[in-house]
Design a protein around this motif. Structure first.
Motif, PDB file in Angstrom:
ATOM      1  N   ARG A  32      26.635  28.325  48.008  1.00 37.72           N
ATOM      2  CA  ARG A  32      28.104  28.414  48.222  1.00 37.72           C
ATOM      3  C   ARG A  32      28.692  29.025  47.142  1.00 37.72           C
ATOM      4  N   PHE A  33      28.280  28.821  46.168  1.00 35.31           N
ATOM      5  CA  PHE A  33      28.945  29.636  44.630  1.00 35.31           C
ATOM      6  C   PHE A  33      28.758  30.881  44.760  1.00 35.31           C
ATOM      7  N   ARG A  34      27.443  31.388  45.100  1.00 38.27           N
ATOM      8  CA  ARG A  34      27.002  32.795  45.124  1.00 38.27           C
ATOM      9  C   ARG A  34      27.843  33.354  46.177  1.00 38.27           C
ATOM     10  N   PHE A  35      27.975  32.771  47.468  1.00 39.66           N
ATOM     11  CA  PHE A  35      28.659  33.520  48.631  1.00 39.66           C
ATOM     12  C   PHE A  35      30.331  33.513  48.168  1.00 39.66           C
ATOM     13  N   ASN A  36      30.699  32.713  47.460  1.00 39.94           N
ATOM     14  CA  ASN A  36      32.223  32.820  47.114  1.00 39.94           C
ATOM     15  C   ASN A  36      32.391  33.767  46.133  1.00 39.94           C
ATOM     16  N   LYS A  37      31.436  34.118  45.128  1.00 33.30           N
ATOM     17  CA  LYS A  37      31.481  35.161  43.940  1.00 33.30           C
ATOM     18  C   LYS A  37      31.288  36.382  44.681  1.00 33.30           C
ATOM     19  N   LYS A  40      34.721  37.287  46.409  1.00 34.32           N
ATOM     20  CA  LYS A  40      35.839  37.661  45.520  1.00 34.32           C
ATOM     21  C   LYS A  40      35.520  39.345  45.060  1.00 34.32           C
ATOM     22  N   ASN A  41      34.278  39.413  44.581  1.00 38.08           N
ATOM     23  CA  ASN A  41      33.842  40.920  44.290  1.00 38.08           C
ATOM     24  C   ASN A  41      34.263  41.971  45.432  1.00 38.08           C
ATOM     25  N   LYS A  42      33.948  41.564  46.576  1.00 38.46           N
ATOM     26  CA  LYS A  42      34.278  42.571  47.509  1.00 38.46           C
ATOM     27  C   LYS A  42      35.791  42.544  47.731  1.00 38.46           C
TER      28      LYS A  42
END
Length: 413
Positions: A32-37, A40-42
């Motif tokens: 979940r943390f990686r997906f949110n990151k 955000k970058n996109k």
């Protein structure tokens, strides 16, 4: 088993399950943390692209259901290693390279005598020594497709069968008329038997050839010599495209003829492939599996090349098809009318021929009656009686002849 042992095992099992649950929770949190990151970058990249100059992206055509590259005629030509085929030449590299191909007929070297082998080797050595430009030797293995041969055999058999049916009809007519001698009937029956044997022999050939076509192991090797010409060999700046093509054709034709003469020294015959044969060569090279089933003529007649070119309008095809049907039906109707007219005229002629003696006698009696006053009544009556007696005598002779012919016919049968 003791209750303490059971309770101890249950406790261990619950501990293991609790550990697995904790591990799954940790994995979920990390994903979940990686997906949110990433999200955000996109979003940050999109904001930067909006503020800066727009970057042109390649336009991709969308189909009705999915998005993808649309394969066009140009993309297919890019895939091929040649541009076009013109004037018995393969043109490559955007009109920069021209190719002419010589097909060579191989010889059976193993069946030659020692002197013939030496002569072939000397001729091949002479051929190599006369080369002043690079060549390529290409060997293509083909599965023999006997479809065209079978179709030619079938057309020929149809002609033989039509001729046989006509001869059979004529022979039966000759028997029914009874105006032919026994020798004439025997000779015609001999010709009819020859035609029947020829028809049976042709049918056997077609049947055997069809059986051979089922064997996919019948292979044939084709030998080719490839001659190339590059535009850089001449000063192309002085000439336009048409002149360059003419120069390339002249150079390639001269080189190819020189190679054919050199190859003839080692008993190898050759010929320059025309445009249609070049198309067949490339078709066999690019469609090796399909070529075993569908020959080039079959593919062209079925308009398989319409996938790569603009197809004709469906109504134009329909009009052309209808015109063909109208032409065929009109020809059939005209032939039927001519045959019918011929049969009527033939029947009238045969009827008149059969009754010719009777018509002559009737006309003679009519002439005598019309001239009775000039020749006298007694003479006219006597002349008419003479004609009637002669007519009766001829009728008796005809009846006897008919009986004789019927007896001969029964003996022949």
């Amino acid at each position: 088993m003791d209750e303490s042992v059971i309770s101890q095992m249950l406790g261990i099992l619950l501990g293991v399950l609790f550990g697995i649950l904790i591990i799954l929770i940790l994995v979920y949190v990390i994903l979940r943390f990686r997906f949110n990151k990433r999200a955000k970058n996109k979003n940050d990249e999109e904001e930067i692209n909006v503020d800066s100059e727009p970057i042109e992206k390649p336009k991709v055509k969308k189909n009705n259901e999915q998005q993808g590259v649309q394969y066009t005629k140009q993309s297919i030509f890019d895939f091929m290693e040649f541009d076009t085929i013109e004037d018995n030449m393969i043109i490559q590299k955007e009109l920069k390279k021209y190719i002419m191909i010589i097909e060579c007929q191989g010889i059976n070297y193993d069946l030659m005598s020692q002197m013939e082998k030496v002569s072939v080797e000397e001729g091949f050595q002479q051929f190599l020594n006369t080369l002043r430009h690079p060549i390529q030797i290409y060997i293509q293995t083909r599965t023999i497709n006997l479809e065209d041969n079978i179709n030619r055999y079938r057309d020929k058999i149809k002609e033989i069968e039509q001729k046989y049916n006509k001869m059979l009809y004529e022979y039966r007519r000759m028997q029914e008329v009874g105006a032919y001698s026994q020798d004439e009937l025997r000779k015609y029956f001999y010709e009819l038997t020859k035609q029947k044997n020829l028809l049976d022999y042709g049918k056997d050939i077609v049947a055997n050839t069809e059986k051979m076509s089922l064997n996919k192991n019948i292979l044939n090797k084709k030998y080719y010599v490839v001659v190339s010409y590059y535009v850089e060999e001449s000063n192309s700046d002085k000439y336009d495209k048409e002149e360059i093509r003419n120069i390339a054709f002249s150079e390639l034709y001269t080189k190819s003829q020189a190679l054919i003469r050199s190859l003839s020294a080692c008993s190898v015959s050759g010929k320059i492939l025309d445009s249609k044969e070049l198309v067949e060569l490339l078709y066999m090279a690019y469609n090796r599996d399909d070529a075993e089933v569908y020959g080039l003529n079959t593919v062209l007649d079925a308009q398989y090349d319409s996938l790569y070119s603009t197809s004709q309008d469906v109504f134009e095809k329909k009009l052309r098809y209808l015109d063909k049907i109208i032409q065929e039906k009109a020809s059939e109707k005209a032939n039927e009318a001519v045959e019918k007219a011929k049969s009527k005229a033939q029947e009238a002629a045969e009827s008149r021929e059969e009754n010719m003696d009777e018509l002559i006698n009737n006309l003679a009696q009519l002439i005598i009656k019309e001239n009775r006053q000039y020749i006298g009544a007694d003479v006219a009556e006597q002349a008419i009686r003479e004609i009637e007696k002669k007519e009766e005598k001829e009728n008796v002779e005809q009846e006897e002849n008919k009986r004789t012919r019927r007896g001969r016919k029964k003996k022949v049968e």
